[in-house]
Design a protein around this motif. Structure first.
Motif, PDB file in Angstrom:
ATOM      1  N   LEU A 289       0.823  -1.206   0.000  1.00 50.97           N
ATOM      2  CA  LEU A 289       0.000   0.000   0.000  1.00 50.97           C
ATOM      3  C   LEU A 289       0.863   1.264   0.000  1.00 50.97           C
ATOM      4  O   LEU A 289       0.562   2.237  -0.710  1.00 50.97           O
ATOM      5  CB  LEU A 289      -0.936  -0.008   1.207  1.00 50.97           C
ATOM      6  N   LEU A 290       1.943   1.273   0.779  1.00 49.62           N
ATOM      7  CA  LEU A 290       2.822   2.439   0.803  1.00 49.62           C
ATOM      8  C   LEU A 290       3.517   2.646  -0.538  1.00 49.62           C
ATOM      9  O   LEU A 290       3.651   3.781  -1.002  1.00 49.62           O
ATOM     10  CB  LEU A 290       3.856   2.286   1.921  1.00 49.62           C
ATOM     11  N   MET A 291       3.937   1.556  -1.184  1.00 50.73           N
ATOM     12  CA  MET A 291       4.594   1.679  -2.482  1.00 50.73           C
ATOM     13  C   MET A 291       3.637   2.241  -3.527  1.00 50.73           C
ATOM     14  O   MET A 291       3.995   3.143  -4.301  1.00 50.73           O
ATOM     15  CB  MET A 291       5.123   0.316  -2.933  1.00 50.73           C
ATOM     16  N   THR A 296       2.182   6.764  -6.886  1.00 55.89           N
ATOM     17  CA  THR A 296       1.156   7.591  -7.514  1.00 55.89           C
ATOM     18  C   THR A 296       1.324   9.064  -7.157  1.00 55.89           C
ATOM     19  O   THR A 296       1.162   9.951  -8.008  1.00 55.89           O
ATOM     20  CB  THR A 296      -0.240   7.094  -7.086  1.00 55.89           C
ATOM     21  N   LEU A 297       1.673   9.334  -5.898  1.00 57.65           N
ATOM     22  CA  LEU A 297       1.814  10.715  -5.453  1.00 57.65           C
ATOM     23  C   LEU A 297       2.992  11.406  -6.138  1.00 57.65           C
ATOM     24  O   LEU A 297       2.861  12.544  -6.621  1.00 57.65           O
ATOM     25  CB  LEU A 297       1.982  10.750  -3.938  1.00 57.65           C
ATOM     26  N   TYR A 298       4.148  10.756  -6.204  1.00 56.69           N
ATOM     27  CA  TYR A 298       5.307  11.361  -6.856  1.00 56.69           C
ATOM     28  C   TYR A 298       5.081  11.506  -8.358  1.00 56.69           C
ATOM     29  O   TYR A 298       5.506  12.498  -8.955  1.00 56.69           O
ATOM     30  CB  TYR A 298       6.562  10.515  -6.590  1.00 56.69           C
ATOM     31  N   LEU A 299       4.428  10.535  -8.965  1.00 56.40           N
ATOM     32  CA  LEU A 299       4.164  10.613 -10.406  1.00 56.40           C
ATOM     33  C   LEU A 299       3.221  11.774 -10.715  1.00 56.40           C
ATOM     34  O   LEU A 299       3.404  12.489 -11.709  1.00 56.40           O
ATOM     35  CB  LEU A 299       3.564   9.296 -10.882  1.00 56.40           C
ATOM     36  N   VAL A 313      10.867  11.231 -13.029  1.00 56.89           N
ATOM     37  CA  VAL A 313      10.707  11.094 -11.586  1.00 56.89           C
ATOM     38  C   VAL A 313      11.805  10.173 -11.057  1.00 56.89           C
ATOM     39  O   VAL A 313      11.954   9.044 -11.532  1.00 56.89           O
ATOM     40  CB  VAL A 313       9.316  10.556 -11.229  1.00 56.89           C
ATOM     41  N   GLN A 314      12.562  10.659 -10.069  1.00 53.86           N
ATOM     42  CA  GLN A 314      13.675   9.888  -9.508  1.00 53.86           C
ATOM     43  C   GLN A 314      13.625   9.860  -7.989  1.00 53.86           C
ATOM     44  O   GLN A 314      14.653   9.653  -7.342  1.00 53.86           O
ATOM     45  CB  GLN A 314      15.009  10.480  -9.960  1.00 53.86           C
ATOM     46  N   PHE A 315      12.433  10.027  -7.407  1.00 50.34           N
ATOM     47  CA  PHE A 315      12.306  10.103  -5.959  1.00 50.34           C
ATOM     48  C   PHE A 315      11.345   9.023  -5.463  1.00 50.34           C
ATOM     49  O   PHE A 315      10.575   8.440  -6.237  1.00 50.34           O
ATOM     50  CB  PHE A 315      11.800  11.490  -5.535  1.00 50.34           C
ATOM     51  N   GLY A 316      11.400   8.800  -4.147  1.00 54.22           N
ATOM     52  CA  GLY A 316      10.523   7.816  -3.547  1.00 54.22           C
ATOM     53  C   GLY A 316      10.819   6.415  -4.059  1.00 54.22           C
ATOM     54  O   GLY A 316      11.988   6.013  -4.186  1.00 54.22           O
ATOM     55  N   TYR A 318      10.785   5.333  -6.943  1.00 55.76           N
ATOM     56  CA  TYR A 318      11.472   5.341  -8.223  1.00 55.76           C
ATOM     57  C   TYR A 318      12.985   5.263  -8.057  1.00 55.76           C
ATOM     58  O   TYR A 318      13.700   5.093  -9.039  1.00 55.76           O
ATOM     59  CB  TYR A 318      11.098   6.607  -9.007  1.00 55.76           C
ATOM     60  N   ARG A 319      13.501   5.377  -6.827  1.00 57.06           N
ATOM     61  CA  ARG A 319      14.921   5.177  -6.594  1.00 57.06           C
ATOM     62  C   ARG A 319      15.307   3.707  -6.646  1.00 57.06           C
ATOM     63  O   ARG A 319      16.467   3.383  -6.876  1.00 57.06           O
ATOM     64  CB  ARG A 319      15.296   5.735  -5.216  1.00 57.06           C
ATOM     65  N   CYS A 320      14.310   2.827  -6.423  1.00 60.14           N
ATOM     66  CA  CYS A 320      14.611   1.386  -6.372  1.00 60.14           C
ATOM     67  C   CYS A 320      14.256   0.681  -7.675  1.00 60.14           C
ATOM     68  O   CYS A 320      15.037  -0.157  -8.148  1.00 60.14           O
ATOM     69  CB  CYS A 320      13.863   0.737  -5.220  1.00 60.14           C
ATOM     70  N   VAL A 321      13.103   0.979  -8.227  1.00 59.37           N
ATOM     71  CA  VAL A 321      12.649   0.347  -9.472  1.00 59.37           C
ATOM     72  C   VAL A 321      12.118   1.432 -10.395  1.00 59.37           C
ATOM     73  O   VAL A 321      11.651   2.485  -9.943  1.00 59.37           O
ATOM     74  CB  VAL A 321      11.572  -0.731  -9.205  1.00 59.37           C
ATOM     75  N   ARG A 322      12.143   1.164 -11.687  1.00 61.95           N
ATOM     76  CA  ARG A 322      11.704   2.170 -12.656  1.00 61.95           C
ATOM     77  C   ARG A 322      10.190   2.198 -12.817  1.00 61.95           C
ATOM     78  O   ARG A 322       9.634   3.186 -13.289  1.00 61.95           O
ATOM     79  CB  ARG A 322      12.350   1.891 -14.030  1.00 61.95           C
ATOM     80  N   HIS A 323       9.532   1.113 -12.452  1.00 63.48           N
ATOM     81  CA  HIS A 323       8.065   1.046 -12.599  1.00 63.48           C
ATOM     82  C   HIS A 323       7.447   0.542 -11.293  1.00 63.48           C
ATOM     83  O   HIS A 323       6.937  -0.585 -11.222  1.00 63.48           O
ATOM     84  CB  HIS A 323       7.693   0.122 -13.761  1.00 63.48           C
TER      85      HIS A 323
END
Length: 392
Positions: A289-291, A296-299, A313-316, A318-323
Motif C-alpha cells: 500500500l505504501l509503495m 502515484t503521489l510522486y508521479l 521522476v527519480q524520488f521515492g 522510483y529510486r529502487c525500481v523504474r516502474h
C-alpha cells in the motif's frame, strides 16, 4: 281491455323487429291486436330468400322526440372465416417421408460427428446446469458465524458491473457506477473463489477484498486531491500506452485464473493458521500500500493532468525500481497467494504479470526516451531494476 288502454296511453316506447321491406312485427302477444298508426295487424311473415342479407334492427312503433337506445345492428354472413396459419407448424407443413429420407442421405461422416458433438455438449451443459441449479450449495454458502454468501448476489453484482463498465467505456459512468465496477471485479477475485471451494467465507478473503479496494482508489484519490473530483482530464492520447487489446484480455483472464487457482490450491480456510504466523503477510500488505501510494503521489507531482509526465521522476519508490506502480500491483497479487498458502498460484500470477508489464514498460520507455532523451537514459542506467529490486 283495461290493460290495453293503459299501454296505449303509456309513454313507454314499444319496439319491433324490421325484417324486410319495413314490415313490422310487434313484440307483444299475437292474440293482442291494437289499432295504432304504422302497425299492420294481419301481415304475414315471408320466408327469407337470402340468409346472408338478414338484418335485425330495433324499430320503434311510435316516433318520439327522444331515443333512449342506440340501434342494435346484427348481421350474419355465410362466408366461412379463413384460419390463419400457425407459425409454429410452418416448418412441418411440407414435411414428408421423402424429404426426411433425402436429408439423411446427404449426411456425411463429418456432419454426423459435428452434430453428435453439438448434441453431446448440449446434453452435458443441460445436465450440469440442472444439477447446479438444484444444489443448495450453489445458491447459499454459509458458516457457523451466520455469514451468508448467496450465489445470486454475486451473479447480479457481476451483471450490474458489466452494465456499468459499458457506460464507463463511453464516458457516462457515475461515481457509484465506477465503484460498482471495482466491487464486482474484486468480489470475483477474492470472495467468490474461496467461497466456491470452501463452502463458507472467513479470514483472509475479506481482508483482501477491502485491501484491493483501498489499493485501487489511490489513483482516484490523487485526482480528488489535485482537482477536487475523480475524473480524468483530457490529455494527449499518445500517453495512453497500452499493448494490443487481445494482450490485455489475456492478462485479465490470467489474473482471474490465478486467483481461482489460489483458492483451489489453498487449504480449507479454517486450517490456515492465524496469529503471529501471519506477521509477514501483514508487513507485505503495508509495504504494498505504501509503495502504490507514494508512486502515484510522486508521479502526479511531476506530471500534468496526472498522466502526462513533465520530468523524469527519480524520488521515492522510483529510486529502487523504474516502474513501482506495476511492481506494487504484482506484489499485491503475490501477497494474496501467500496469505492463502498457494505457492504454485503465486508463481503463475507473477509470471502473467511479468509478461504483460514487460511489454507495457517497453512501450512507455520508448516514449520517455523520445520525450526526455538523455535524461531518461541516464536514469535507466542508474536504476536498472524494472519491477523487482536487485533483479535486473
Amino acid at each position: 281491455m283495461e290493460t290495453a288502454s293503459v299501454l296505449l296511453q303509456s309513454r313507454t316506447i314499444p319496439f319491433g323487429f324490421n325484417l324486410k321491406c319495413n314490415q313490422i312485427v310487434s313484440c307483444r302477444h299475437f292474440n293482442k291486436q291494437f289499432q295504432s298508426k304504422g302497425f299492420y295487424s294481419h301481415q304475414s311473415l315471408k320466408s327469407i330468400q337470402n340468409p346472408s342479407s338478414f338484418s335485425l334492427l330495433p324499430s320503434p312503433l311510435h316516433k318520439t322526440r327522444t331515443q333512449f337506445f342506440s340501434p342494435l345492428k346484427c348481421s350474419f354472413s355465410d362466408i366461412p372465416s379463413s384460419d390463419s396459419p400457425n407459425p409454429l407448424l410452418k416448418p412441418f407443413k411440407n414435411l414428408s417421408f421423402d424429404s426426411v429420407k433425402s436429408s439423411l442421405s446427404e449426411l456425411t461422416p463429418i456432419k454426423i460427428v459435428k452434430w453428435a458433438t453439438i448434441v453431446s455438449l448440449g446434453i452435458a451443459a443441460t445436465k450440469w446446469t440442472v444439477n447446479l441449479a438444484f444444489s443448495p450449495f450453489f445458491w447459499m454458502y454459509f458458516s457457523w458465524s451466520w455469514l451468508f454468501w448467496p450465489w445470486f448476489v454475486a451473479i447480479a453484482l457481476a451483471v450490474y458491473g458489466l452494465y456499468c463498465f459499458r457506460k464507463h467505456s463511453i464516458g457516462e459512468a457515475s461515481i457509484v457506477e465506477q465503484l460498482a465496477i471495482v466491487t464486482s471485479v474484486f468480489a470475483w477475485l477474492t470472495l467468490v473463489p474461496p467461497a466456491y471451494f470452501n463452502g463458507y467465507l472467513e479470514g483472509w478473503p475479506f481482508v483482501f477484498f477491502f485491501v484491493y479496494h483501498y489499493f485501487f482508489f489511490f489513483n482516484v484519490s490523487v485526482r480528488k486531491r489535485l482537482y477536487g473530483d475523480y475524473y480524468a482530464r483530457p490529455h494527449d492520447p499518445k500517453w495512453d500506452v497500452n499493448p494490443p487489446k487481445w494482450y490485455r484480455l489475456l492478462f485479465c483472464v490470467g489474473v482471474m485464473v490465478g486467483h481461482w487457482l489460489a483458492a483451489f490450491e489453498a487449504p480449507e480456510l479454517h486450517r490456515i493458521p492465524g496469529g503471529w504466523s501471519n506477521v509477514g503477510v501483514w508487513i507485505l500488505i503495508v509495504v504494498t500500500l505504501l509503495m502504490q501510494y507514494n508512486s502515484t503521489l510522486y508521479l502526479a507531482k511531476y506530471s500534468e493532468k496526472v498522466v502526462v509526465p513533465t520530468a523524469v521522476v527519480q524520488f521515492g519508490p522510483y529510486r529502487c525500481v523504474r516502474h513501482p506502480v506495476y511492481a506494487s500491483t504484482m506484489l499485491l497479487f503475490a501477497t494474496y497467494c501467500l496469505a492463502l498458502r498457494a505457492p504454485l498460484s503465486l508463481m503463475f500470477v507473477v509470471a502473467v504479470c511479468l509478461m504483460y508489464y514487460e511489454q507495457k514498460a517497453k512501450l512507455e520507455e520508448v516514449l520517455m526516451v523520445e520525450t526526455f532523451g538523455e535524461s531518461y537514459l541516464e536514469y535507466a542506467s542508474k536504476v536498472r531494476c524494472k519491477f523487482i529490486p536487485f533483479v535486473y
